[in-house]
Design a protein around this motif. Structure first.
Motif, PDB file in Angstrom:
ATOM      1  N   PHE A  40       0.850  -1.184   0.000  1.00 26.03           N
ATOM      2  CA  PHE A  40       0.000   0.000   0.000  1.00 26.03           C
ATOM      3  C   PHE A  40       0.894   1.246   0.000  1.00 26.03           C
ATOM      4  CE2 PHE A  40      -2.230  -3.479   1.933  1.00 26.03           C
ATOM      5  CZ  PHE A  40      -3.555  -3.362   1.513  1.00 26.03           C
ATOM      6  N   ILE A  51      -7.259   1.790   5.438  1.00 26.26           N
ATOM      7  CA  ILE A  51      -6.502   1.224   4.334  1.00 26.26           C
ATOM      8  C   ILE A  51      -7.389   0.303   3.512  1.00 26.26           C
ATOM      9  CG2 ILE A  51      -4.547  -0.246   3.727  1.00 26.26           C
ATOM     10  CD1 ILE A  51      -3.112   0.742   6.187  1.00 26.26           C
ATOM     11  N   SER A  52      -7.437   0.567   2.221  1.00 26.29           N
ATOM     12  CA  SER A  52      -8.293  -0.215   1.318  1.00 26.29           C
ATOM     13  C   SER A  52      -7.445  -0.874   0.246  1.00 26.29           C
ATOM     14  CB  SER A  52      -9.329   0.701   0.664  1.00 26.29           C
ATOM     15  OG  SER A  52      -9.986   0.037  -0.394  1.00 26.29           O
ATOM     16  N   THR A  53      -7.866  -2.056  -0.172  1.00 24.02           N
ATOM     17  CA  THR A  53      -7.137  -2.775  -1.226  1.00 24.02           C
ATOM     18  C   THR A  53      -7.218  -2.037  -2.566  1.00 24.02           C
ATOM     19  OG1 THR A  53      -9.116  -4.123  -1.638  1.00 24.02           O
ATOM     20  CG2 THR A  53      -7.447  -5.041  -0.163  1.00 24.02           C
ATOM     21  N   GLU A  54      -8.110  -1.068  -2.659  1.00 21.37           N
ATOM     22  CA  GLU A  54      -8.188  -0.276  -3.891  1.00 21.37           C
ATOM     23  C   GLU A  54      -6.899   0.509  -4.123  1.00 21.37           C
ATOM     24  OE1 GLU A  54     -11.577   2.230  -3.601  1.00 21.37           O
ATOM     25  OE2 GLU A  54     -13.035   0.597  -3.614  1.00 21.37           O
ATOM     26  N   ASN A  55      -6.171   0.782  -3.039  1.00 25.45           N
ATOM     27  CA  ASN A  55      -4.932   1.550  -3.142  1.00 25.45           C
ATOM     28  C   ASN A  55      -3.687   0.679  -3.210  1.00 25.45           C
ATOM     29  OD1 ASN A  55      -6.356   4.032  -2.820  1.00 25.45           O
ATOM     30  ND2 ASN A  55      -6.447   3.646  -0.614  1.00 25.45           N
ATOM     31  N   GLN A 106      -0.411   7.376  -1.398  1.00 25.04           N
ATOM     32  CA  GLN A 106      -1.794   7.269  -1.841  1.00 25.04           C
ATOM     33  C   GLN A 106      -2.750   7.216  -0.653  1.00 25.04           C
ATOM     34  OE1 GLN A 106      -2.789   4.458  -4.894  1.00 25.04           O
ATOM     35  NE2 GLN A 106      -0.866   4.773  -6.008  1.00 25.04           N
ATOM     36  N   LEU A 107      -2.177   6.954   0.521  1.00 24.69           N
ATOM     37  CA  LEU A 107      -3.004   6.927   1.727  1.00 24.69           C
ATOM     38  C   LEU A 107      -3.114   8.316   2.348  1.00 24.69           C
ATOM     39  CD1 LEU A 107      -1.611   3.647   3.352  1.00 24.69           C
ATOM     40  CD2 LEU A 107      -3.681   3.904   1.980  1.00 24.69           C
TER      41      LEU A 107
END
Length: 284
Positions: free
Chosen positions: A23, A55-59, A27-28
């Motif tokens: 990650f 925190i998302s898996t999209e990032n 981007q976070l």
């Protein structure tokens, strides 16, 4: 937490590693620096910021999609300890050292955990050494042994690649330990809070799939806190400094006959809870 320095689309970034994903921190949040040493130096404030982020898996990217670099790219110091495992002392047939034995590795040795390593054309006795690597977390000197772990940011794996013929030319080991790219570390920094006891971790190395070294950090003659405390009596330790802690028995130099690295050899180094690094060795 596991923190890595990686390159994607020619851009070098810092990321959090979870399972097989990474990650990117930028981007976070834009509030965290894209510099590992600066991140380490201000870790407490940034950790609070990270804990507030969803925190998302999209990032995320798959680890296979990025190139992992040495976690710390420009440390001020790389120090290393020699003859620090009881089993290594036995195979070398020498007396247990009474004092700590230190040498430096030059910054030019640092390379990524999965990079190819060029075998120097001026050495015919290149060897491998799996080692637990300490990453210093805060500035300090004259550190007490019982307080030394408070100065640790985390740990990673290192291979103290050594040109034995150059190492043994003099009583000083620095040149034999400082050839270009002879210091792969990684694959990421595992922070101190994830390692209950750094002096009780299984450690192994393989050459072309064959187990060469197998031990545990409980075999360290001088423990992680003792190493930090002793070294800090001489020099101020700073965030991002790298410390190699020594290698166990099983190095090529001690085999009968000695078995040094050659073109196309693959060396894998692994330590419990820290993952593994693996490098292909190619003739220069």
């Amino acid at each position: 937490m596991k923190l890595a320095t990686f390159t994607l689309n020619k851009v070098t970034q810092i990321g959090i590693v979870e399972n097989s994903l990474i990650f990117p921190l930028n981007q976070l949040t834009e509030k965290i620096p894209n510099n590992m040493i600066e991140l380490i130096d201000n870790w407490k404030s940034y950790l609070q910021l990270l804990s507030d982020i969803n925190i998302s898996t999209e990032n995320a990217f798959k680890l296979t999609e990025v190139k992992l670099n040495a976690p710390v790219l420009n440390p001020k110091k790389i120090m290393a300890h020699g003859l620090n495992y009881a089993d290594h002392i036995l195979e070398m047939k020498i007396e247990k050292p009474k004092n700590q034995i230190w040498f430096s590795k030059s910054i030019n040795t640092l390379t990524g955990p999965y990079d190819d390593i060029k075998l120097s054309k001026v050495s015919s006795q290149n060897d491998y050494e799996v080692e637990l690597v300490i990453v210093i977390g805060k500035k300090g000197n004259y550190i007490k042994t019982d307080n030394a772990l408070n100065y640790v940011f985390g740990f990673c794996i290192g291979n103290d690649v050594s040109a034995r013929d150059w190492q043994m030319k003099t009583s000083q080991w620095t040149l034999g330990k400082s050839f270009d790219n002879y210091g792969p570390i990684g694959p990421y920094i595992t922070t101190l809070d994830e390692i209950e006891n750094p002096n009780n971790l299984n450690i192994k190395s393989y050459v072309n799939g064959e187990v060469r070294q197998i031990s545990n950090t409980n075999q360290l003659i001088f423990s992680v806190p003792e190493l930090i405390s002793y070294l800090s009596q001489v020099m101020t330790l700073e965030p991002g400094d790298i410390i190699f802690t020594g290698t166990p028995a099983g190095v090529g130099y001690s085999m009968k006959p000695p078995q040094f690295l050659s073109n196309n050899d693959k060396v894998k180094c692994e330590i419990e809870k820290l993952g593994f690094i693996e490098n292909n060795f190619k003739n220069e």
